[in-house]
Motif scaffolding. Structure first.
Motif, PDB file in Angstrom:
ATOM      1  N   ALA A  54      83.801   9.907 -13.711  1.00 48.38           N
ATOM      2  CA  ALA A  54      82.783  10.958 -13.617  1.00 48.38           C
ATOM      3  C   ALA A  54      82.431  11.363 -12.185  1.00 48.38           C
ATOM      4  CB  ALA A  54      81.526  10.505 -14.351  1.00 48.38           C
ATOM      5  N   ASN A  55      82.478  10.436 -11.252  1.00 50.11           N
ATOM      6  CA  ASN A  55      82.208  10.751  -9.840  1.00 50.11           C
ATOM      7  C   ASN A  55      82.623   9.572  -8.957  1.00 50.11           C
ATOM      8  OD1 ASN A  55      79.815   8.925  -9.657  1.00 50.11           O
ATOM      9  ND2 ASN A  55      78.934  10.420 -11.079  1.00 50.11           N
ATOM     10  N   GLY A  56      82.507   9.750  -7.659  1.00 45.57           N
ATOM     11  CA  GLY A  56      82.938   8.712  -6.712  1.00 45.57           C
ATOM     12  C   GLY A  56      82.065   7.474  -6.763  1.00 45.57           C
ATOM     13  N   THR A  57      80.803   7.648  -7.144  1.00 41.71           N
ATOM     14  CA  THR A  57      79.886   6.508  -7.243  1.00 41.71           C
ATOM     15  C   THR A  57      80.268   5.626  -8.427  1.00 41.71           C
ATOM     16  OG1 THR A  57      78.173   7.906  -6.299  1.00 41.71           O
ATOM     17  CG2 THR A  57      77.430   5.892  -7.387  1.00 41.71           C
ATOM     18  N   VAL A  58      80.584   6.256  -9.555  1.00 44.90           N
ATOM     19  CA  VAL A  58      81.076   5.515 -10.719  1.00 44.90           C
ATOM     20  C   VAL A  58      82.375   4.783 -10.351  1.00 44.90           C
ATOM     21  CG1 VAL A  58      82.113   5.793 -13.021  1.00 44.90           C
ATOM     22  CG2 VAL A  58      79.952   6.909 -12.488  1.00 44.90           C
ATOM     23  N   ASN A  80      77.687   2.931   8.526  1.00 51.38           N
ATOM     24  CA  ASN A  80      77.895   4.366   8.737  1.00 51.38           C
ATOM     25  C   ASN A  80      78.630   4.957   7.544  1.00 51.38           C
ATOM     26  OD1 ASN A  80      77.986   6.889  10.113  1.00 51.38           O
ATOM     27  ND2 ASN A  80      80.085   6.436  10.747  1.00 51.38           N
ATOM     28  N   THR A  81      77.902   5.094   6.438  1.00 51.59           N
ATOM     29  CA  THR A  81      78.515   5.618   5.227  1.00 51.59           C
ATOM     30  C   THR A  81      77.460   6.230   4.339  1.00 51.59           C
ATOM     31  OG1 THR A  81      79.966   5.114   3.346  1.00 51.59           O
ATOM     32  CG2 THR A  81      78.322   3.445   3.918  1.00 51.59           C
ATOM     33  N   PHE A  82      77.929   6.845   3.246  1.00 53.97           N
ATOM     34  CA  PHE A  82      77.003   7.354   2.244  1.00 53.97           C
ATOM     35  C   PHE A  82      76.466   6.166   1.441  1.00 53.97           C
ATOM     36  CE2 PHE A  82      76.195   9.366  -1.972  1.00 53.97           C
ATOM     37  CZ  PHE A  82      75.083  10.077  -1.569  1.00 53.97           C
ATOM     38  N   GLU A 152      89.035   0.182  -0.788  1.00 55.16           N
ATOM     39  CA  GLU A 152      88.885   1.261   0.194  1.00 55.16           C
ATOM     40  C   GLU A 152      88.010   2.352  -0.419  1.00 55.16           C
ATOM     41  OE1 GLU A 152      92.810   2.529   2.072  1.00 55.16           O
ATOM     42  OE2 GLU A 152      93.500   1.078   0.577  1.00 55.16           O
ATOM     43  N   ASP A 153      86.899   2.668   0.254  1.00 51.90           N
ATOM     44  CA  ASP A 153      86.132   3.843  -0.144  1.00 51.90           C
ATOM     45  C   ASP A 153      86.765   5.022   0.592  1.00 51.90           C
ATOM     46  OD1 ASP A 153      84.424   5.959  -0.490  1.00 51.90           O
ATOM     47  OD2 ASP A 153      82.585   4.804  -0.210  1.00 51.90           O
ATOM     48  N   ALA A 154      87.613   5.746  -0.141  1.00 50.30           N
ATOM     49  CA  ALA A 154      88.374   6.846   0.452  1.00 50.30           C
ATOM     50  C   ALA A 154      87.822   8.197  -0.003  1.00 50.30           C
ATOM     51  CB  ALA A 154      89.854   6.707   0.105  1.00 50.30           C
ATOM     52  N   ALA A 155      86.501   8.237  -0.228  1.00 50.82           N
ATOM     53  CA  ALA A 155      85.861   9.491  -0.633  1.00 50.82           C
ATOM     54  C   ALA A 155      86.167  10.616   0.371  1.00 50.82           C
ATOM     55  CB  ALA A 155      84.352   9.292  -0.769  1.00 50.82           C
ATOM     56  N   HIS A 156      86.374  10.240   1.648  1.00 47.07           N
ATOM     57  CA  HIS A 156      86.635  11.243   2.691  1.00 47.07           C
ATOM     58  C   HIS A 156      88.121  11.457   2.936  1.00 47.07           C
ATOM     59  CE1 HIS A 156      82.572  10.253   4.953  1.00 47.07           C
ATOM     60  NE2 HIS A 156      82.407  10.441   3.651  1.00 47.07           N
ATOM     61  N   ALA A 157      88.978  10.608   2.369  1.00 47.33           N
ATOM     62  CA  ALA A 157      90.305  10.455   2.969  1.00 47.33           C
ATOM     63  C   ALA A 157      91.492  10.825   2.082  1.00 47.33           C
ATOM     64  CB  ALA A 157      90.474   9.031   3.484  1.00 47.33           C
ATOM     65  N   PHE A 178      88.240   7.486  -4.777  1.00 52.62           N
ATOM     66  CA  PHE A 178      88.103   8.859  -4.261  1.00 52.62           C
ATOM     67  C   PHE A 178      86.884   9.529  -4.881  1.00 52.62           C
ATOM     68  CE2 PHE A 178      92.917   8.624  -4.028  1.00 52.62           C
ATOM     69  CZ  PHE A 178      92.982   8.660  -2.638  1.00 52.62           C
ATOM     70  N   SER A 179      86.397  10.579  -4.221  1.00 50.66           N
ATOM     71  CA  SER A 179      85.351  11.448  -4.787  1.00 50.66           C
ATOM     72  C   SER A 179      85.859  12.888  -4.761  1.00 50.66           C
ATOM     73  CB  SER A 179      84.073  11.363  -3.949  1.00 50.66           C
ATOM     74  OG  SER A 179      83.219  12.457  -4.252  1.00 50.66           O
ATOM     75  N   PHE A 180      85.526  13.623  -5.808  1.00 53.58           N
ATOM     76  CA  PHE A 180      85.908  15.050  -5.863  1.00 53.58           C
ATOM     77  C   PHE A 180      84.672  15.940  -5.928  1.00 53.58           C
ATOM     78  CE2 PHE A 180      89.335  12.718  -8.330  1.00 53.58           C
ATOM     79  CZ  PHE A 180      90.180  12.574  -7.232  1.00 53.58           C
ATOM     80  N   VAL A 183      81.996  19.057  -1.606  1.00 45.56           N
ATOM     81  CA  VAL A 183      82.183  19.004  -0.140  1.00 45.56           C
ATOM     82  C   VAL A 183      83.449  18.247   0.252  1.00 45.56           C
ATOM     83  CG1 VAL A 183      79.739  19.226   0.446  1.00 45.56           C
ATOM     84  CG2 VAL A 183      80.731  16.935   0.179  1.00 45.56           C
ATOM     85  N   LYS A 184      84.050  17.514  -0.677  1.00 44.86           N
ATOM     86  CA  LYS A 184      85.239  16.714  -0.352  1.00 44.86           C
ATOM     87  C   LYS A 184      86.492  17.606  -0.347  1.00 44.86           C
ATOM     88  CE  LYS A 184      82.300  13.438  -0.175  1.00 44.86           C
ATOM     89  NZ  LYS A 184      81.914  12.379  -1.087  1.00 44.86           N
ATOM     90  N   THR A 185      87.636  17.020   0.024  1.00 44.27           N
ATOM     91  CA  THR A 185      88.818  17.859   0.278  1.00 44.27           C
ATOM     92  C   THR A 185      89.315  18.593  -0.963  1.00 44.27           C
ATOM     93  OG1 THR A 185      89.423  16.515   2.146  1.00 44.27           O
ATOM     94  CG2 THR A 185      91.164  17.855   1.204  1.00 44.27           C
ATOM     95  N   HIS A 325      76.030  12.746   9.572  1.00 42.69           N
ATOM     96  CA  HIS A 325      76.711  11.671   8.835  1.00 42.69           C
ATOM     97  C   HIS A 325      76.893  10.498   9.764  1.00 42.69           C
ATOM     98  CE1 HIS A 325      77.931  15.403   6.745  1.00 42.69           C
ATOM     99  NE2 HIS A 325      77.755  14.654   5.677  1.00 42.69           N
ATOM    100  N   TYR A 326      76.178   9.392   9.564  1.00 41.75           N
ATOM    101  CA  TYR A 326      75.214   9.154   8.506  1.00 41.75           C
ATOM    102  C   TYR A 326      73.966   8.506   9.092  1.00 41.75           C
ATOM    103  CZ  TYR A 326      78.635   9.997   4.802  1.00 41.75           C
ATOM    104  OH  TYR A 326      79.539  10.573   3.952  1.00 41.75           O
ATOM    105  N   ILE A 327      72.864   8.599   8.358  1.00 38.64           N
ATOM    106  CA  ILE A 327      71.719   7.746   8.661  1.00 38.64           C
ATOM    107  C   ILE A 327      72.181   6.336   8.295  1.00 38.64           C
ATOM    108  CG2 ILE A 327      69.317   7.198   8.064  1.00 38.64           C
ATOM    109  CD1 ILE A 327      69.187  10.164   6.966  1.00 38.64           C
TER     110      ILE A 327
END
Ligand SMILES: *Cc1c(COP(=O)(O)O)cnc(C)c1O
Length: 381
Positions: A54-58, A80-82, A152-157, A178-180, A183-185, A325-327
């Protein structure tokens, strides 16, 4: 006035038609497009198995479940991440540990990972910040030495290469997520995926995605008939729809174009702003070829009079809405209850002070980039 955020989806007519086709099919969810999208992700990254969710967090949550992270286990990630890279550890009752970053890349520093390892450490979640791959060879060496797992959290990659392997191949890890998000690629609206080469982990992920249920004859304890299913663990509904998967398949076809465009925009920013003592950029290591998710601009506040807050307000009035990116996650009020405070990871905090993410997405034109650069040079004084 045109307005710019730091990220934006790129939707083509082919994407729209792919979604319409799924809408007209017999399945809106759990149909053939899910399996096709998973196949396409495997083909692209080189991993054996993909589980779209369903999403990158799941994706991160299911990764923690599949690795059997339990209360009292420690898992190390980057400050330094979400939020989601740390929250997934809390979801399963684990203890979040942080290892500070390397300021040249803003990625987790393997030297600092080693310092955080205890007998309770079960896993490391390196985050490929901005799309730039972490030093995976060193991280894998540490993990092997201490017998711990890597997610690997590759949400950005998605689209980035590390030593001539695609991020997502899991050549240096047990699982990659991955996350889709738009804002992601590539995007599916909401969406995510977990990649692995481990059949056992794959089968667990499939079950965790759908209530802990299985109909796989090889896994059943008995079989009463065609209708029979068993619940073997406490799972969730973490599924992706066929509509989203159809969009994902169509988007993934454009990944190489997206990558080239994103690299070109970053190069232009670096050329036009890089020789100015007010600004600098992160290094791209020679071991990687990045599909950039973010283009962080580092502002040298020793030579700039305005505050970050003033710069953001002034840029907004010109239609440029940047993001930071990021607090650092350990400074969030929630993590105070876990014993963390400002000062604990000084490099992440220092990085946070000076970073702002420039607009970076496939549909930006050369004129857009020139306009943004011109305004930045005028405003950051
Ligand atoms: C976006 C993101 C996530 C979460 O993905 P969602 O699809 O929004 O749930 C996790 N980790 C990082 C580093 C992200 O940027």
């Amino acid at each position: 006035m045109k307005s710019y955020g730091y990220g934006h989806q790129s939707i083509s007519e082919a994407d729209i038609n792919a979604v319409i086709k799924a809408m007209r099919s017999d399945f809106l969810t759990q149909g053939p497009f899910v399996a096709k999208f998973e196949e396409a992700l495997c083909q692209y990254t080189g991993a054996k198995y993909a589980v779209v969710v369903a999403n990158g967090t799941v994706a991160l949550h299911l990764a923690m479940l599949a690795l059997e992270i339990e209360p009292d286990d420690e898992v190390i990630t980057s400050p330094n991440t979400f939020l989601a890279s740390a929250n997934c550890i809390v979801y399963v009752g684990g203890n979040v540990k942080f290892a500070d970053i390397d300021l040249t890349t803003a990625n987790i520093d393997p030297k600092n990972i080693e310092k955080q390892i205890t007998p309770k450490t079960k896993a490391i979640i390196p985050v490929h910040f901005a799309g730039q791959p972490c030093d995976m060879q060193s991280i894998q060496n540490i993990a092997k030495k201490h017998n711990i797992k890597i997610v690997e959290d590759a949400a950005h990659a998605l689209g980035s290469d590390y030593k001539n392997t695609k991020i997502g191949s899991c050549n240096y890890s047990d699982l990659t997520t991955f996350s889709f998000h738009p804002v992601k690629t590539i995007t599916t609206g909401e969406g995510g995926a977990i990649m692995t080469n481990d059949k056992e982990l794959y089968e667990k992920l499939i079950m965790f995605r759908s209530h802990g249920m299985t109909k796989n004859p090889k896994l059943l304890h008995k079989n009463d008939g065609q209708w029979y299913y068993e619940m073997q663990m406490l799972g969730y509904n973490g599924r992706m729809t066929d509509i989203q998967s159809a969009l994902g398949i169509s988007q993934l076809k454009r990944i190489n174009k997206f990558k080239a465009k994103r690299r070109k925009i970053v190069e232009t920013y670096k050329t036009l702003l890089g020789n100015d003592k007010r600004f600098s950029f992160l290094d791209e290591k020679t071991y990687s070829e990045t599909c950039f998710h973010l283009c962080p601009l580092l502002v040298n506040f020793d030579v700039v009079k305005k505050s970050k807050r003033e710069i953001f307000t002034d840029l907004s009035s010109c239609g440029i809405n940047l993001q930071v990116h990021y607090i650092p996650v350990h400074t969030q009020p929630f993590y105070k209850d876990y014993g963390y405070k400002t000062g604990d990871f000084p490099l992440s905090e220092k990085y946070y002070e000076k970073t702002m993410s420039l607009p970076l997405y496939a549909d930006l034109t050369t004129n857009d980039v020139k306009y943004i650069v011109k305004i930045i040079k005028e405003v950051v004084k």
